[in-house]
Write a protein that holds these residues in place. Structure first.
Motif, short mmCIF file in Angstrom:
data_model
loop_
_atom_site.label_atom_id
_atom_site.label_comp_id
_atom_site.label_asym_id
_atom_site.label_seq_id
_atom_site.Cartn_x
_atom_site.Cartn_y
_atom_site.Cartn_z
N GLU A 153 -14.22 20.91 19.89
CA GLU A 153 -14.04 19.49 19.59
C GLU A 153 -13.42 19.27 18.22
N ASP A 154 -13.66 20.19 17.31
CA ASP A 154 -13.17 20.04 15.94
C ASP A 154 -11.65 20.01 15.87
N LEU A 155 -10.99 20.46 16.90
CA LEU A 155 -9.53 20.48 16.92
C LEU A 155 -8.94 19.14 17.35
N TYR A 156 -9.79 18.23 17.80
CA TYR A 156 -9.33 17.01 18.43
C TYR A 156 -9.68 15.77 17.63
N ALA A 157 -8.79 14.78 17.73
CA ALA A 157 -9.01 13.48 17.12
C ALA A 157 -8.50 12.42 18.10
N HIS A 158 -8.61 11.18 17.73
CA HIS A 158 -8.10 10.07 18.55
C HIS A 158 -8.68 10.13 19.96
N TRP A 159 -9.97 9.99 20.02
CA TRP A 159 -10.68 10.03 21.28
C TRP A 159 -10.57 8.71 22.02
N GLY A 160 -10.52 8.79 23.36
CA GLY A 160 -10.62 7.58 24.15
C GLY A 160 -12.04 7.05 24.14
N GLN A 161 -12.23 5.91 24.76
CA GLN A 161 -13.56 5.29 24.75
C GLN A 161 -14.49 5.93 25.78
N GLY A 162 -13.92 6.72 26.67
CA GLY A 162 -14.71 7.40 27.69
C GLY A 162 -14.79 6.58 28.97
N ILE A 163 -14.99 7.28 30.07
CA ILE A 163 -15.12 6.61 31.36
C ILE A 163 -16.17 7.34 32.19
#
Length: 125
Positions: free
Chosen positions: A109-119
Motif C-alpha cells: 500500500e505504501d507505493l500507492y496514493a490517490h485512493w478512490g472512495q471504495g465500493i
C-alpha cells in the motif's frame, strides 16, 4: 492529481461475477494502478496491480485464477473482472494510483496514493 472513482459493485450470489471499474485517475506520477480490498474487521489487502512500463500484472494468491485486472487506455479506465465469487470476497474494493517505483513486487500500500472512495462488494445467497 484527480481522485479515481470506483463503480460496478453490489450484491452477488456465490459463484457469480462482477466487473468493477475505476475511472478518472490522473497520469502525473502514475506508474501503475492497483486494486485493494478491506473486509469487515480486517486490514486492507492487495488484490491485483498492473505496471504501465511492461504491463506486468500481479495477483494475490487468494484471487489468482478468478480475478482479472485490465485497462482501457482510450477510456482511461481500470477494470477488475471478478468471477467465481465467494463470501470471503465480501469487502470494500478500492483502486489506487501507484506513485512510487517498485521492482519484484508492487503490492505494498505504501507505493500507492490517490485512493478512490471504495465500493462495496457483497457475496451472499
Amino acid at each position: 492529481q484527480v481522485q479515481p472513482v470506483e463503480s460496478g459493485g453490489g450484491l452477488v450470489q456465490p459463484g457469480g461475477s462482477l466487473r468493477l471499474s475505476c475511472a478518472g485517475y490522473g497520469q502525473t506520477f502514475n506508474y501503475g494502478m492497483g486494486w485493494f480490498r478491506q473486509a469487515p474487521g480486517k486490514e486492507r489487502e492487495h488484490v491485483a496491480n498492473i505496471k504501465w512500463t511492461d504491463t506486468r500484472i500481479q495477483y494475490s494468491d487468494s484471487v489468482k485464477g478468478r480475478f482479472t485486472i485490465s485497462t482501457d487506455t482510450a477510456k482511461n479506465t481500470l477494470y477488475l473482472q471478478m468471477s467465481a465469487l465467494q463470501p470471503v470476497d465480501t469487502a470494500v474494493y478500492y483502486c489506487a494510483v501507484r506513485t512510487r517505483s517498485c521492482y519484484r513486487s508492487c503490492s505494498s500500500e505504501d507505493l500507492y496514493a490517490h485512493w478512490g472512495q471504495g465500493i462495496q462488494v457483497t457475496v451472499s445467497s
